[in-house]
Each structure stands twice: as structure tokens, then as C-alpha cells.
Design a protein around this motif. Structure first.
Motif, PDB file in Angstrom:
ATOM      1  N   GLU A 187       0.836  -1.206   0.000  1.00 17.01           N
ATOM      2  CA  GLU A 187       0.000   0.000   0.000  1.00 17.01           C
ATOM      3  C   GLU A 187       0.868   1.252   0.000  1.00 17.01           C
ATOM      4  O   GLU A 187       2.018   1.221   0.418  1.00 17.01           O
ATOM      5  N   GLY A 188       0.297   2.334  -0.463  1.00 16.75           N
ATOM      6  CA  GLY A 188       1.009   3.613  -0.417  1.00 16.75           C
ATOM      7  C   GLY A 188       1.480   4.045  -1.790  1.00 16.75           C
ATOM      8  O   GLY A 188       1.536   3.244  -2.730  1.00 16.75           O
ATOM      9  N   HIS A 189       1.821   5.330  -1.892  1.00 16.43           N
ATOM     10  CA  HIS A 189       2.182   5.882  -3.194  1.00 16.43           C
ATOM     11  C   HIS A 189       3.591   5.475  -3.611  1.00 16.43           C
ATOM     12  O   HIS A 189       4.363   4.923  -2.827  1.00 16.43           O
ATOM     13  N   CYS A 190       3.891   5.773  -4.866  1.00 16.06           N
ATOM     14  CA  CYS A 190       5.196   5.421  -5.417  1.00 16.06           C
ATOM     15  C   CYS A 190       6.071   6.668  -5.523  1.00 16.06           C
ATOM     16  O   CYS A 190       5.582   7.756  -5.820  1.00 16.06           O
ATOM     17  N   THR A 191       7.344   6.503  -5.247  1.00 15.97           N
ATOM     18  CA  THR A 191       8.296   7.580  -5.511  1.00 15.97           C
ATOM     19  C   THR A 191       9.671   6.984  -5.712  1.00 15.97           C
ATOM     20  O   THR A 191       9.947   5.877  -5.237  1.00 15.97           O
ATOM     21  N   PHE A 192      10.515   7.712  -6.399  1.00 18.26           N
ATOM     22  CA  PHE A 192      11.915   7.290  -6.545  1.00 18.26           C
ATOM     23  C   PHE A 192      12.846   8.307  -5.885  1.00 18.26           C
ATOM     24  O   PHE A 192      14.047   8.274  -6.114  1.00 18.26           O
ATOM     25  N   THR A 193      12.253   9.216  -5.113  1.00 21.11           N
ATOM     26  CA  THR A 193      13.064  10.157  -4.328  1.00 21.11           C
ATOM     27  C   THR A 193      12.657   9.993  -2.870  1.00 21.11           C
ATOM     28  O   THR A 193      11.612  10.498  -2.435  1.00 21.11           O
ATOM     29  N   ILE A 194      13.492   9.258  -2.139  1.00 21.49           N
ATOM     30  CA  ILE A 194      13.197   8.953  -0.739  1.00 21.49           C
ATOM     31  C   ILE A 194      14.132   9.801   0.119  1.00 21.49           C
ATOM     32  O   ILE A 194      15.328   9.527   0.217  1.00 21.49           O
ATOM     33  N   ALA A 195      13.559  10.845   0.678  1.00 24.75           N
ATOM     34  CA  ALA A 195      14.383  11.862   1.327  1.00 24.75           C
ATOM     35  C   ALA A 195      14.514  11.600   2.821  1.00 24.75           C
ATOM     36  O   ALA A 195      13.734  12.119   3.620  1.00 24.75           O
ATOM     37  N   GLY A 196      15.509  10.783   3.168  1.00 21.64           N
ATOM     38  CA  GLY A 196      15.790  10.506   4.580  1.00 21.64           C
ATOM     39  C   GLY A 196      16.501  11.667   5.256  1.00 21.64           C
ATOM     40  O   GLY A 196      16.011  12.209   6.256  1.00 21.64           O
ATOM     41  N   PRO A 197      17.662  12.096   4.708  1.00 17.99           N
ATOM     42  CA  PRO A 197      18.452  13.117   5.400  1.00 17.99           C
ATOM     43  C   PRO A 197      17.676  14.403   5.699  1.00 17.99           C
ATOM     44  O   PRO A 197      17.871  15.010   6.743  1.00 17.99           O
ATOM     45  N   THR A 198      16.777  14.823   4.803  1.00 16.37           N
ATOM     46  CA  THR A 198      16.059  16.076   5.036  1.00 16.37           C
ATOM     47  C   THR A 198      14.642  15.844   5.578  1.00 16.37           C
ATOM     48  O   THR A 198      13.911  16.810   5.832  1.00 16.37           O
ATOM     49  N   GLY A 199      14.248  14.575   5.714  1.00 17.15           N
ATOM     50  CA  GLY A 199      13.045  14.252   6.477  1.00 17.15           C
ATOM     51  C   GLY A 199      11.706  14.237   5.750  1.00 17.15           C
ATOM     52  O   GLY A 199      10.686  13.951   6.362  1.00 17.15           O
ATOM     53  N   GLU A 200      11.676  14.510   4.447  1.00 15.56           N
ATOM     54  CA  GLU A 200      10.381  14.477   3.749  1.00 15.56           C
ATOM     55  C   GLU A 200       9.891  13.045   3.573  1.00 15.56           C
ATOM     56  O   GLU A 200       8.722  12.805   3.309  1.00 15.56           O
ATOM     57  N   GLY A 201      10.819  12.091   3.674  1.00 13.11           N
ATOM     58  CA  GLY A 201      10.444  10.688   3.486  1.00 13.11           C
ATOM     59  C   GLY A 201      10.154  10.401   2.034  1.00 13.11           C
ATOM     60  O   GLY A 201      10.869  10.870   1.138  1.00 13.11           O
ATOM     61  N   LEU A 202       9.079   9.640   1.798  1.00 16.50           N
ATOM     62  CA  LEU A 202       8.734   9.299   0.400  1.00 16.50           C
ATOM     63  C   LEU A 202       8.083  10.529  -0.233  1.00 16.50           C
ATOM     64  O   LEU A 202       6.921  10.832   0.032  1.00 16.50           O
ATOM     65  N   THR A 203       8.834  11.236  -1.038  1.00 16.38           N
ATOM     66  CA  THR A 203       8.370  12.535  -1.536  1.00 16.38           C
ATOM     67  C   THR A 203       7.129  12.410  -2.427  1.00 16.38           C
ATOM     68  O   THR A 203       6.911  11.387  -3.091  1.00 16.38           O
ATOM     69  N   SER A 204       6.336  13.465  -2.429  1.00 15.76           N
ATOM     70  CA  SER A 204       5.171  13.585  -3.314  1.00 15.76           C
ATOM     71  C   SER A 204       4.911  15.078  -3.447  1.00 15.76           C
ATOM     72  O   SER A 204       5.658  15.892  -2.874  1.00 15.76           O
TER      73      SER A 204
END
Ligand code: NAD
Length: 473
Positions: free
Chosen positions: A437-454
């Protein structure tokens, strides 16, 4: 002849659409193909995106959704072309998996529906919190998921009324430019302005620097390894940094071992291990390791000896400038069959992963390989497994996986590793919405905290307070 108002409106729309097309002098012909949105000069690219953003900002949500739907349609139509282009240009990955990745980008990347307005009401009236664009976003994209990232970023950024300037990875340039062109062709097909996504013909560190310093670029979004995340964080602008990982997997003695063996190989070999979320090393309870290796072997894994592992290290690793072991980029995302061939082992197409029994300190455990090579480390208990897995992840807090039915173990590992993505009892790609479940992304922003970007990650929160009025209760 009488022309109705509606017909006149239609003609005007056609003329405006035609004008937009003729304005598309941005298109650059490369090897006989026109690439819309591609510029020789970074400053010209930024200017074009800046002008386009003004037009985009004035468009209705419905019109923006029309553009996004057209992008989705074209991605679905051209998924195979994009996948083949990516594999042939970079030599990395697998066409069938790249097709799937593009389909998920088209179908599961959120659009404008992601931008939810918040309202606060009370004795003092109504306050609104709305998500507004930054303006022009500068984006760096990786060689590992090149068109997937360009397209996924474009959908989210355009949904948020931003336009985007890409400085793509030079190793995946034509694939990235193809994706930029696709976004503009989609916009053109619905009469929208072009240059919603732009790029430069020859991206370099210099063009990246111009982009990061331009006052017209209000946000930087970078998807790549540690070097680039450090660079964007020192840009002095709002930055989204999506960096490297080294995702560990723990398998304990309560897991469905047959399923774990299959899931781990499926995840690890997806696009030949290119996704940053893919399984990179396994910590398995001693008591189930033989069974796990058996089921991995039943699912396309080939077990090599410790001696063969040492031989393979000589092939896929090199020494970096500081004398430390690092990946040999020539082997990133290559087929397991070709990797094994280098150490004299010939296998059929059914072999998609190389597995080996390793020790914690072995380079295959410590280094993010991005190849279908998976070390398995035996551990005596959950505390050792968690301790080693956390250390192998190097504090990147990116992604981790676990196969277990013990909720205490699952909870303990999730709390200790603190990763942006934690997948339980499934292949890694479930974490980006592929089979989960959940949306798709190829930019997973751990260091800056947005997480799975959208879309909402690319927006500014703005507040409007209306005092003493507009409450309806
Ligand atoms: P890379 O770091 O080599 O390049 C990424 C982009 O940054 C490219 O466009 C490159 O030209 C640019 N770049 C690199 N160093 C730079 C600097 N100092 N200044 C400005 N620009 C710079 O990455 P790659 O090899 O293409 O991709 C693989 C890496 O990216 C892996 O470490 C992987 O884990 C990571 N990755 C992370 C995510 C995520 O969402 N977190 C997604 C994909 C890839």
C-alpha cells in the motif's frame, strides 16, 4: 455565416495552443530527434522554466490535472521505450523491471490530490493553511533510476505548481532528456505551456553550480549518493536530499522461511538491485540459515564459496582515492550471470542473484553494491541481528527489512534502525507501493526528512487568518 461564442472560444484556444507550439524554440535536435525543454545553456533553461512557472501558477487545478494525466498516459504508452533506452544507455538494470517501474510512476505518483488544505477554526475565526509552490526547483537525478526519477519528480512538482530544471546524471543523459521531452510533449498535447520541465544538453558540475546559485531557483531536490546530498545541503536554499542506503534484512526463526527466501531474492534482484531500497545484506538466525539459503537457491540464487567471494571482490570492487574499497561502477546493475562469468562460473538465465555466506566485516556486507550479489551472515539471536544490521546500515536511516512473525522482534528492530522505510514480510519494493500500500516515488528523502516525496514535499505552507468570521458553527 454566424459563428457562435463557443466556436470562437474553440478557435481562440486552438490559436493559443498553436502559438505555444511555435514558441517551443527550446526544442533541441539531437541525433535527428527533437527534445523539447532541452537547452544548451543552464541560464536559458532556468529562464524558460521561470517563465513557464508564471503561466503554470495561473492555471486551474483542473488544467494541471489535465497535464498530469497526459504525462501519465505518455509514460504508459512509452514505458517499454524508456526501459530499453535506460538499459542500453547505462548498461544497468533489466528491461522488464524498468517497464514495471515506469508503470508504477504513471499510476501511483500522487497528483494535485496530494495537496490538502488544513483549516483551523475557533473563537477567533478561520485560519487556512495552503500548500503553495516554491517556483522553479533545481533537481539532480541519478543514473540508477534516471527516467523514473525525472518523471516522478515532474509529476509531483508540476502538481504543486512548480516547474523544474534538471541537471541529470551524465551517465544516463539521453534517457533523462527523453523523459524531459516526454513531459513537454504531454503538456503540448493538452495545450499547456512547455518548459514545465527543462534540462541542459551537457550537465556538468558547473551547470549544477549555476543552478544551485541562481536566484530564480528557489528549491533544490537531489536524488543520488552521499556526495550530492552534502552539496545540496550547503546550497543555502531549501533542499530535499535523497541519499544512499545499504538496506539490511533480518530473518528470524519465526518467519515463513520459504516465503522469505523468495521475497528476498525477488526484492534484491528487482532491476538488478539498482533501487536504493533493495535488499543489500541478510542477517539470518543460525537455526534457519541453511533452510533460507535452500529456498533462495530454489528462486534463482547461486551460492558461491568464501574463496569465490574473495575472487568476486577483486572484480566488483576497486580502491578509491583514499585506499578504501569501493564499488567498481562497471558492475553496478549488471546481470548475475555476467558477474559469475567473470569468476569462471557459467549459469543459465534462471540465475538472477549471487549469494554467499559472509562475516559482518566483509566488504560485501559493508558496501552498498547495487548489484545482484547478496551476502548472508549467520547470527545467534535477535539482539546480535539488530546490532549488526544497524551498524551495516551506517546510520543512513534509509531502508530496512524483516521477515518475522514475532511482533516484539519486528518492533524492536524498527525502533532501533529508525529508517524511512521498513518493510515487513515482503520484497523491498512493497515499500515504494509495488505490491504494497502507499504511493510510489523514486526520491526517498531521509536526510532532510520528507520521506517518500510527493507533491506536498515540493510546496511551501502558507497561512491565511480570517479573524472573527467565516466559521459556520
Ligand atoms: P550519484 O551520487 O553519482 O549522482 C546523483 C546525481 O548527483 C547526478 O546527477 C550527479 O551528476 C550529481 N552529483 C554527484 N555529485 C555531485 C556534487 N558534488 N555536486 C553536484 N552534483 C553532483 O548517484 P548515482 O550513482 O547515479 O545513484 C546511485 C546512488 O544514489 C546510490 O547511492 C543510491 O542509493 C542513491 N539513490 C538514492 C535514492 C533515494 O531516493 N534516496 C534514489 C536513487 C538513488
Amino acid at each position: 455565416m454566424n459563428i457562435s461564442e463557443k466556436e470562437i472560444e474553440g478557435i481562440v484556444r486552438q490559436v493559443i495552443a498553436g502559438m505555444t507550439v511555435s514558441e517551443a524554440s527550446s526544442g533541441m535536435v539531437i541525433d535527428g530527434k527533437t527534445y523539447l525543454g532541452v537547452f544548451e545553456d543552464m541560464n536559458d533553461a532556468i529562464d524558460a522554466a521561470w517563465k513557464a512557472q508564471k503561466k503554470l501558477y495561473d492555471m486551474s487545478v483542473e488544467e494541471k490535472e489535465e497535464i498530469i494525466s497526459a504525462i501519465r498516459r505518455l509514460i504508459l504508452e512509452e514505458a517499454e521505450t524508456l526501459a530499453k533506452l535506460g538499459v542500453s544507455e547505462t548498461g544497468m538494470g533489466r528491461v522488464e523491471h524498468k517497464i514495471l517501474k515506469h508503470r508504477y510512476v504513471a499510476q501511483k505518483t500522487p497528483g494535485t490530490e496530494d495537496l490538502v488544505t488544513e483549516a483551523i477554526t475557533g473563537d477567533k475565526g478561520l485560519t487556512l493553511l495552503e500548500l503553495a509552490p516554491f517556483g522553479v526547483i533545481g533537481a539532480m537525478t541519478p543514473s540508477t533510476n534516471p527516467s523514473e526519477t525525472v518523471l516522478c519528480n515532474s509529476i509531483g512538482m508540476i502538481a504543486g505548481s512548480n516547474t523544474v530544471v534538471f541537471n541529470p546524471h551524465p551517465g544516463a543523459l539521453m534517457t533523462s532528456l527523453y523523459a524531459v521531452d516526454l513531459v513537454n510533449r504531454a503538456a503540448r498535447s493538452v495545450g499547456a505551456p512547455e518548459n514545465l520541465a527543462v534540462a541542459v544538453r551537457k550537465p556538468t558540475m558547473e551547470t549544477s553550480d549555476i543552478m544551485m546559485k541562481s536566484p530564480k531557483v528557489r528549491m533544490i531536490c537531489c536524488t543520488g549518493g552521499p556526495g550530492v546530498v552534502r552539496a545540496v545541503l550547503s546550497s543555502g536554499k531549501k533542499a530535499i536530499g535523497a541519499g544512499a542506503g545499504n538496506p539490511p534484512v533480518i530473518v528470524d526463526d519465526t518467519a515463513d522461511i520459504q516465503k522469505a527466501g523468495r521475497d528476498i531474492i525477488d526484492g534484491c534482484t528487482f532491476d538488478n538491485n539498482l533501487p536504493c531500497i533493495a535488499e543489500k545484506e541478510v542477517f539470518a538466525f543460525e537455526s534457519i540459515t541453511d533452510e533460507l539459503i535452500y529456498y533462495m537457491s530454489q528462486n534463482g540464487a547461486y551460492l558461491i564459496s568464501r574463496e569465490q567471494m574473495r575472487q568476486l571482490e577483486g572484480v566488483v570492487l576497486v580502491e578509491d582515492k583514499k585506499g578504501k574499497k569501493a564499488i567498481n561502477k562497471n558492475w553496478v546493475g549488471r546481470d548475475a550471470k555476467k558477474i559469475l562469468h567473470e569468476i569462471g562460473i557459467e549459469v543459465g538465465e534462471e540465475i538472477r542473484c549471487v549469494i554467499c555466506e559472509a562475516q559482518f566485516d566483509d566488504p560485501f556486507v559493508q558496501i552498498e553494491l547495487m548489484m545482484p550479489i547478496l551476502p548472508v551472515v549467520r547470527v545467534p539471536d535477535i539482539d546480535t541481528a539488530i546490532d549488526l544490521a544497524v551498524r551495516a546500515e551506517h546510520g543512513l536511516r534509509h531502508t530496512a527489512h524483516m521477515h518475522s512473525k514475532n511482533i516484539d522482534h519486528l518492533t524492536k528492530f524498527a525502533r532501533a534502525i529508525e529508517t524511512t522505510i521498513f518493510v515487513k514480510n515482503a520484497p523491498s519494493y512493497a515499500g515504494i507501493g509495488v505490491g504494497g500500500e502507499g504511493h510510489c516515488t523514486f526520491t526517498i528523502a531521509g536526510p532532510t526528512g520528507e520521506g517518500l516525496t510527493s507533491a506536498k514535499s515540493f510546496c511551501r505552507r502558507r497561512r491565511c487568518a480570517m479573524v472573527d468570521s467565516f466559521r459556520i458553527v
